[in-house]
Scaffold this motif. Structure first.
Motif, short mmCIF file in Angstrom:
data_model
loop_
_atom_site.label_atom_id
_atom_site.label_comp_id
_atom_site.label_asym_id
_atom_site.label_seq_id
_atom_site.Cartn_x
_atom_site.Cartn_y
_atom_site.Cartn_z
N ASN A 1 1.19 -1.25 0.55
CA ASN A 1 -0.27 0.07 0.28
C ASN A 1 1.01 1.41 0.22
O ASN A 1 1.86 1.56 0.57
CB ASN A 1 -0.89 -0.27 1.00
CG ASN A 1 -1.61 1.02 1.73
OD1 ASN A 1 -1.49 2.18 0.83
ND2 ASN A 1 -3.00 0.92 2.03
N ASP B 1 0.67 4.08 0.05
CA ASP B 1 -0.03 5.52 1.80
C ASP B 1 0.59 5.09 2.71
O ASP B 1 1.16 6.00 3.09
CB ASP B 1 -1.26 5.53 1.63
CG ASP B 1 -1.84 5.93 0.70
OD1 ASP B 1 -3.80 6.67 0.96
OD2 ASP B 1 -1.32 6.29 -0.36
N ASN B 2 0.29 3.42 3.07
CA ASN B 2 0.88 3.09 3.95
C ASN B 2 2.44 3.10 4.15
O ASN B 2 2.90 2.84 5.62
CB ASN B 2 0.33 1.85 4.93
CG ASN B 2 -1.23 1.94 5.27
OD1 ASN B 2 -1.80 2.54 4.84
ND2 ASN B 2 -1.83 0.87 4.21
N PRO C 1 -4.37 -9.17 -2.04
CA PRO C 1 -4.70 -7.23 -1.93
C PRO C 1 -5.23 -6.96 -1.04
O PRO C 1 -4.75 -5.67 -0.58
CB PRO C 1 -4.83 -7.61 -3.64
CG PRO C 1 -5.19 -9.64 -3.46
CD PRO C 1 -5.09 -9.88 -2.92
N GLN C 2 -6.72 -7.89 -0.26
CA GLN C 2 -7.64 -6.41 0.46
C GLN C 2 -6.44 -6.91 1.13
O GLN C 2 -7.30 -5.76 2.27
CB GLN C 2 -8.91 -7.24 0.22
CG GLN C 2 -9.25 -6.57 1.20
CD GLN C 2 -10.64 -7.64 2.37
OE1 GLN C 2 -10.58 -8.68 1.50
NE2 GLN C 2 -11.14 -7.80 3.24
N LEU C 3 -6.23 -7.61 2.25
CA LEU C 3 -5.55 -7.40 3.52
C LEU C 3 -4.62 -5.93 2.96
O LEU C 3 -4.46 -6.22 4.44
CB LEU C 3 -5.20 -8.56 3.62
CG LEU C 3 -6.00 -9.90 3.90
CD1 LEU C 3 -5.15 -10.99 4.32
CD2 LEU C 3 -6.75 -9.61 5.25
N MET D 1 -4.17 -3.65 1.57
CA MET D 1 -4.89 -2.28 1.45
C MET D 1 -5.04 -1.52 2.47
O MET D 1 -5.35 -0.34 2.63
CB MET D 1 -5.89 -2.28 0.05
CG MET D 1 -5.60 -2.72 -1.45
SD MET D 1 -4.38 -1.41 -2.06
CE MET D 1 -2.60 -2.08 -2.19
N THR D 2 -6.15 -3.10 3.05
CA THR D 2 -6.56 -2.64 4.55
C THR D 2 -5.75 -2.37 5.12
O THR D 2 -6.04 -1.82 6.61
CB THR D 2 -7.90 -3.29 4.85
OG1 THR D 2 -6.94 -4.75 5.13
CG2 THR D 2 -8.98 -3.42 3.63
N GLY D 3 -4.38 -2.82 5.58
CA GLY D 3 -3.40 -2.69 6.71
C GLY D 3 -2.65 -3.70 7.69
O GLY D 3 -2.26 -3.25 7.43
N GLU D 4 -3.74 -4.73 7.07
CA GLU D 4 -3.84 -5.39 7.77
C GLU D 4 -2.61 -6.85 7.85
O GLU D 4 -2.22 -6.85 8.53
CB GLU D 4 -4.68 -6.81 7.87
CG GLU D 4 -4.68 -8.38 8.96
CD GLU D 4 -4.88 -7.54 10.17
OE1 GLU D 4 -6.46 -6.18 9.91
OE2 GLU D 4 -4.67 -7.76 11.10
N ASP E 1 1.58 -5.83 5.42
CA ASP E 1 1.89 -4.62 5.03
C ASP E 1 2.89 -5.40 3.36
O ASP E 1 2.39 -4.08 2.12
CB ASP E 1 3.25 -4.77 5.86
CG ASP E 1 3.24 -4.01 6.91
OD1 ASP E 1 4.00 -3.36 7.37
OD2 ASP E 1 2.33 -2.77 7.09
N LEU F 1 -5.92 -3.75 -9.35
CA LEU F 1 -6.28 -2.31 -8.52
C LEU F 1 -5.78 -1.05 -8.79
O LEU F 1 -6.27 -0.45 -8.24
CB LEU F 1 -4.76 -2.74 -7.47
CG LEU F 1 -4.98 -4.44 -6.78
CD1 LEU F 1 -4.15 -4.34 -5.52
CD2 LEU F 1 -6.13 -3.70 -5.68
N GLY G 1 -8.17 2.45 -8.45
CA GLY G 1 -7.69 4.27 -7.26
C GLY G 1 -7.22 3.74 -6.46
O GLY G 1 -7.45 4.36 -5.73
N GLU G 2 -7.27 1.99 -6.54
CA GLU G 2 -6.42 1.56 -5.00
C GLU G 2 -5.21 2.43 -4.36
O GLU G 2 -4.43 2.96 -5.92
CB GLU G 2 -6.37 -0.02 -4.49
CG GLU G 2 -7.66 -0.46 -4.94
CD GLU G 2 -8.08 -0.12 -3.23
OE1 GLU G 2 -7.65 -0.09 -2.87
OE2 GLU G 2 -9.47 -0.89 -3.23
N PRO G 3 -4.07 2.52 -3.82
CA PRO G 3 -3.13 2.99 -3.24
C PRO G 3 -1.72 1.86 -3.10
O PRO G 3 -1.23 1.41 -2.52
CB PRO G 3 -2.84 3.87 -1.91
CG PRO G 3 -3.89 2.91 -1.10
CD PRO G 3 -5.39 2.79 -2.13
#
Lengths: 352, 560
Positions: free
Chosen positions: A163, A165-166, A228-230, A232-235, A237, A250, A254-256
Motif C-alpha cells: 500500500n 499510502d501506508n 490484495p485486500q489485506l 490495502m486495508t493494512g492488515e 504490509d 487495483l 483507484g487503490e493506493p
C-alpha cells in the motif's frame, strides 16, 4: 521433430531466449506494437476444420478472469467459433480434468496451468497433442520447437504488493523485505506457484533465506484470495508472490497499490497451455493455441501486465510498479522446483 | 401414546421403491464411485489411502481440530438458538417478527463473504472495531484477533445458529399451550415448565438442529481457510484442499469423507437412541390457540439478547460490506472524498455475468427445492409412518451428502455423471443434481422432526372416514407440515442460491452462478464491487425471507 518435449527444460530455455531477445533489442524502451499492425496468419484449412467443429472448451489457471475473457472473446470474434472457458486454480483445474478423465468423458479441449511441471505427467502418457505454431519465427529463439506439446502462454513476474499510502518507502531487496516482516503469502502446501517462488528465492538468495522468509511471513492464505485486500486495508504490509495483473486491477480501481521488483532478481514463471490428444474439438483446440500465442492476443496480454513470449514485445511497465528490466528476470526451472517441494516446504515451516 | 401406523399397502411400497430409485441414482451411485476411487490405485484394489490417512499426523490433528470446532460451535449454536427461539415465538418480545424473518438472512451470502466482513471488523492490525480500542488503550495490536480458534467458532456459530433457531421456532409454534398452561395453573415455575415440558417436547428438533450444526461445522471450509490457515490451524476440509493441490491425490482426499460419514451415522444412531420410541406429538386432534408469555418488566431488557444476535450475525458483517460497497478505494481512509454511491453498483449491474448468474442461481435454487420438498417429505413419511424393515437406512442415506466437503462431493458427481451414459459434465443438469443432493440432509432432518410432532390420530381419523392415503397426506398432513415446509423451503432456496463449494467445481463459464461470480470478484481484488454484488444478493434474499415469513404467518393463522 519430437512429439514429446521435456516441458520444464524447454520452458527454461524459452525464458532464457525471451530474455536474450529483450536485452538484444533494448526492449524496455520499445513500445508494444499496435495490435492492428499484427499480421497473424492462420492456415485456412485448419480454420475451416475448426469452424466446422463449432466450439472449443478450455479450462485455465494460466489466465486471470480478464485474460480468459479476452482470449475467449478475441478468438470467437476472429474465427466465429464459440469458446467456452472455466477459470480456476491450477490444482482445481487438474482435479476437474482428472475426474472427467476417470468418468470417461473429457469436456476440455485445451488446458492452461501455472507451470509446465503440472502437465508433465499427462505429457509423458502421450495425452497431449503436438502443436504447430504458424508464428514460430516470431517467437523468441529457442522458445519453441514445432511439434512440441506444451506451449508457453506468457510469463508472469513475481513482485511484492504494498500500500503506497501506508508504506511510502517499500523494501527494494528480498533481504530488506524479510527484515521488514508482516508479509502475507499463499500457503506453499496448496499453491504450486509459491513452491516455484520459494525455489527461485532460494536460488537467488542462497542458504537460509527460505527459513528467514518463513519467519517473516505473518499470514498464510489458501490462495491469492484476500491478500490484495489485506494489503490495502493494512492488515499486512506486503504480499508476495504477486503478479502484475493484480496490480493493474487495483490501480484501475483507484487503490493506493504499488508493486516492487527486487534488486537481487525477479522470479519469472511461465504458464503452460496444451491441447488434449483426445479432444472433442481437436482442430479448434489447435487454432485456439495458435491464437493464444499470436501477436494479436499476446499484445493484449502485455496490456494486462503479462510478459509476452513474442520477440520484440516490450516488458510491460505498469503504473505503480517499479521498473522491471530484462536482466533482473530469473527464470524458474519448475520441474526442479517441483522435485524439491517437500524440502522447500519443510524449510519454510521450520522458520515459522 | 402415538403409535406408528403400519403402511403395508401398495402406496407405501411404491413410495419406498421410488425413493430408493432416486436416492440410489443421485446419492448412492456418486458416493460409490468416490469410494471406489479411495480404494483403487492404478487399477488395483488397496487400502493404502486409508493407511496413509491414519499414519499422517497432520491429518489426525486436522480431524481433532474438526472435532473441537464442531463441538464448540454446536454448543454455542444451541445456547443461542434455543432461548432466541423461545423469546421470539413464545413471548411478547418487541420486534419478534423481524427477528424471526431476518434469521434466514445469515445464509444470504456464502460463508466466506461474512468472514471477509469480520476480517475487516476484527483484523488485529486494522479491524474497524479493533483500531479505536487499540488507540484508546495504547495497544500494539487490537484486543480481538479474528484469526484464532475463537474467531473461527465465533463466525461459524453466527452462521449456523439458524439451523437450531428455525426448527425450534416452528416446533414451539406447534406445541399445544394447554400442556404448559396446565403446569402453570398448579404453580410450576416458568423455568421448570421450560425445562420439564417445553424442552423435552422440542428435543427432536433440537437434536436434529444440533446434528446439522455439528456436521456442517465439521466440514465447513471457507471460514476455517480464511481464519485458521494464517496460523496454521487446519481442519479436515482444509486438509482436503491441501491433498487436492498439486500433485493432487483425490483417492486420499476421498478418504476424508469416510470418517465423517461414520461420525454422522453415529450421531444419527445416538439421536434415535435418545429419542427412542417416545412420543413428541404436540399437534393433536384438538384445536389450539397460541399463547404468548408476557415478559413484564423484563420485556425491554430481554431485547438485548436478540439485538446482540442480530447485530453480530447480520448487521455488522454485512454492514461493513455495505460501507465497502460505497468506497472508491479500501486502501485509503474512509472519508467523503473516498465515497461513491453509484460507481461500484454500476459495475455490478454492468458485470457481464450479472443477469445470467442471478437467473441461473434462481432457477437452480427453485428447481432443487421443488424437487427436494416432495422427495424429502416422502422419505420422512416412510421413516415416521412406515413399517418397512429397512427404513432405518433412510436417515443415514438422506444425510450422507453432509459428510463430504463441497469439493469432494463435486468430484463424486463428476465421476458419476460426466461420462457415459449421462454426459452431464459442465451442464446445468449436473449443477441441479448437486444442489438437490446438497439440500437433502437439511430438509429431510427438519421434515422428519416435523412429522414427529404431528399426531397419528389426525391421519387415522381421516382414513377412518374413507379418505385415501394420498388424500389424507394432501388435506391433513401437509397443511400441518406447512409451518416446517415453508421455512425449510425458504432456507434451502437461500442456501442453494448462494452455494459456492460445489458450484465452483461444477460450473462452467456458460453456466455462471452468483457465488462463483462473487468469488471471482474477491479473487480479482475488487472487494468494493464484490461488496455491492453481495448487497444485491442480500436484497434478493431479503425479499425471499419476507415472502416466506408472510406465507408462514398466513398458514399459522389458518391452522391455529
Amino acid at each position: 521433430m519430437s512429439h514429446r518435449t521435456s516441458s520444464a527444460m524447454v520452458v527454461a530455455v524459452a525464458i532464457a531466449g525471451v530474455l536474450a531477445t529483450y536485452t538484444a533489442v533494448g526492449a524496455t524502451s520499445t513500445p508494444p506494437p499496435d495490435p492492428t499492425e499484427c499480421a497473424d496468419e492462420f492456415d485456412q484449412t485448419l480454420v475451416d476444420a475448426a469452424t466446422a467443429e463449432g466450439s472449443v472448451v478450455f479450462y485455465t489457471a494460466a489466465h486471470t478472469d480478464e485474460q480468459a475473457a479476452l482470449l475467449a472473446e478475441g478468438f470467437s470474434e476472429r474465427f466465429g467459433i464459440d469458446a467456452e472457458y472455466t477459470r480456476n486454480s491450477s490444482s482445481d483445474v487438474i482435479n476437474l480434468i482428472d475426474a472427467e478423465l476417470t468418468s470417461g468423458e473429457l469436456n476440455a479441449d485445451v488446458v492452461g496451468v501455472g507451470s509446465a511441471a503440472a502437465l508433465a505427467a499427462w505429457d509423458d502418457e502421450g495425452m497431449l497433442a503436438p502443436v504447430d505454431l504458424p508464428n514460430s519465427n516470431s517467437l523468441a529463439p529457442g522458445i519453441w520447437e514445432q511439434g512440441g506439446t506444451i506451449v508457453p502462454g506468457h510469463l508472469a513476474a513475481y513482485g511484492v504488493l504494498y500500500n503506497t499510502d501506508n508504506t511510502p518507502e517499500p523494501p527494494t531487496s528480498w533481504a530488506e523485505l524479510v527484515a521488514a516482516g508482516n508479509i502475507g503469502m499463499p500457503d506453499p502446501e496448496v499453491s504450486s506457484g509459491v513452491v516455484a517462488f520459494l525455489y527461485a528465492v532460494d536460488t537467488i538468495m542462497g542458504e537460509g533465506f527460505v527459513e528467514d522468509l518463513g519467519g517473516a511471513v505473518t499470514m498464510l492464505t489458501d490462495a491469492g484470495t484476500a491478500l490484495p485486500q489485506l494489503v490495502m486495508t493494512g492488515e499486512i504490509d506486503f504480499s508476495t508472490p504477486t503478479v502484475p495483473q493484480f496490480l493493474a486491477g487495483l490501480v484501475a480501481q483507484g487503490e493506493p497499490a504499488g508493486m516492487v521488483f527486487m534488486e537481487e532478481g525477479t522470479p519469472v514463471v511461465p504458464t503452460a497451455l496444451a491441447a488434449f490428444a483426445e479432444a472433442e474439438h481437436p482442430n479448434a483446440a489447435q487454432l485456439l493455441l495458435q491464437y493464444a500465442v499470436s501477436c494479436d492476443f499476446q499484445t493484449q496480454m502485455t496490456a494486462t501486465g503479462s510478459i509476452s513470449v513474442i520477440a520484440g514485445l516490450a516488458i510491460p511497465q505498469l503504473e505503480g510498479a517499479s521498473e522491471l528490466l530484462a536482466e533482473d528476470l530469473v527464470p524458474i526451472d519448475d520441474s526442479a522446483a517441483a522435485a524439491m517441494r517437500d524440502e522447500l516446504i519443510e524449510r519454510f515451516q521450520s522458520g515459522r | 401414546m402415538a403409535a406408528r401406523r403400519s403402511v403395508q399397502g401398495r402406496f407405501g411400497i411404491a413410495v419406498a421403491l421410488l425413493w430408493a430409485a432416486v436416492v440410489g441414482l443421485v446419492v448412492v451411485y456418486p458416493l460409490v464411485m468416490l469410494f471406489r476411487r479411495s480404494v483403487e490405485i492404478d487399477g488395483t484394489w488397496t487400502l493404502a489411502n486409508y493407511r496413509e490417512f491414519m499414519r499422517t499426523p497432520g491429518l489426525r490433528r486436522a480431524a481433532l481440530h474438526s472435532l473441537v470446532i464442531a463441538s464448540s460451535t454446536t454448543a454455542a449454536a444451541v445456547l443461542v438458538g434455543v432461548p432466541y427461539a423461545w423469546l421470539v415465538v413464545r413471548t411478547d418480545l418487541p420486534g419478534r417478527h423481524l427477528f424471526r424473518a431476518t434469521a434466514l438472512l445469515t445464509f444470504a451470502a456464502p460463508g466466506f463473504i461474512a468472514t471477509l466482513g469480520w476480517i475487516l471488523l476484527l483484523g488485529p492490525r486494522s479491524g474497524y472495531l479493533n483500531t479505536p480500542l487499540q488507540n484508546w488503550f495504547d495497544l500494539e495490536r487490537g484486543p480481538f484477533d479474528i484469526f484464532s480458534v475463537y474467531g473461527i467458532v465465533f463466525v461459524i456459530t453466527l452462521f449456523l445458529y439458524p439451523f437450531v433457531f428455525l426448527p425450534m421456532s416452528a416446533a414451539l409454534e406447534n406445541i399445544d399451550p394447554s400442556l404448559e398452561e396446565a403446569a402453570a395453573s398448579i404453580g410450576v415455575s416458568r423455568w421448570r415448565i421450560f425445562r420439564d415440558i417445553t424442552l423435552p417436547l422440542t428435543a427432536p428438533v433440537i437434536l436434529a438442529g444440533a446434528t446439522l450444526v455439528f456436521v456442517s461445522s465439521f466440514i465447513v471450509y471457507g471460514p476455517v481457510a480464511l481464519l485458521g490457515r494464517p496460523n496454521g490451524y487446519e481442519t479436515l476440509p482444509t486438509a482436503v484442499e491441501r491433498l487436492l493441490s498439486f500433485p493432487p491425490n483425490i483417492g486420499l482426499a476421498a478418504v476424508v469423507g469416510v470418517p465423517t460419514m461414520a461420525l454422522l451415522a453415529l450421531l444419527l444412531w445416538i439421536q434415535r437412541r435418545v429419542l427412542g420410541k417416545r412420543s413428541f406429538t404436540v399437534v393433536g386432534g384438538r384445536s389450539r390457540s397460541r399463547s404468548v408469555k408476557s415478559l413484564g418488566r423484563w420485556r425491554w431488557p430481554s431485547l438485548m439478547f436478540p439485538l446482540a444476535v442480530l447485530l453480530l450475525s447480520l448487521v455488522l458483517p454485512f454492514g461493513v460490506l455495505l460501507v465497502t460497497s460505497f468506497r472508491k478505494a479500501i486502501g485509503r481512509p474512509l472519508s467523503w472524498s473516498n465515497l461513491t454511491f453509484t460507481e461500484n453498483y454500476r459495475k455490478v449491474f454492468d458485470h457481464p455475468q450479472f443477469v445470467e448468474s442471478f437467473r441461473n442461481s434462481a432457477l437452480l435454487a427453485m428447481a432443487s427445492v421443488a424437487i427436494a420438498v416432495p422427495f424429502c417429505t416422502a422419505a420422512a413419511w416412510l421413516v415416521e409412518r412406515g413399517s418397512l424393515r429397512v427404513r432405518g437406512v433412510i436417515p443415514v442415506t438422506m444425510s450422507a451428502a453432509l459428510a463430504f466437503p463441497g469439493a469432494i462431493l463435486a468430484v463424486a458427481l463428476i465421476l458419476a455423471f460426466a461420462g457415459e451414459p449421462f454426459s452431464l459434465g459442465g451442464s446445468f443438469a449436473i449443477l441441479l443434481i448437486a444442489y438437490v443432493v446438497r439440500c437433502l440432509p437439511l430438509m429431510f432432518s427438519y421434515l422428519q422432526a416435523g412429522y414427529r410432532q404431528i399426531g397419528v390420530e389426525l391421519e387415522e381419523a381421516s382414513r377412518s372416514v374413507g379418505a385415501s392415503q394420498m388424500s389424507t397426506a394432501v388435506r391433513v398432513t401437509f397443511p400441518l407440515l406447512a409451518t416446517v415446509i415453508l421455512p425449510i423451503a425458504g432456507l434451502t432456496f437461500i442456501l442453494n442460491f448462494r452455494d459456492l463449494d460445489t458450484s465452483i467445481f461444477l460450473n462452467a463459464h456458460s453456466t455462471p452462478v452468483v457465488a462463483v461470480t462473487l468469488f471471482d470478484l474477491s479473487e480479482d481484488g475488487v472487494v468494493q464491487v464484490m461488496g455491492g454484488f453481495a448487497m444485491v444478493v442480500l436484497a434478493c434474499n431479503l425479499v425471499i425471507a419476507a415472502l416466506i415469513a408472510l406465507a408462514l404467518r398466513i398458514s399459522t393463522r389458518r391452522f391455529s
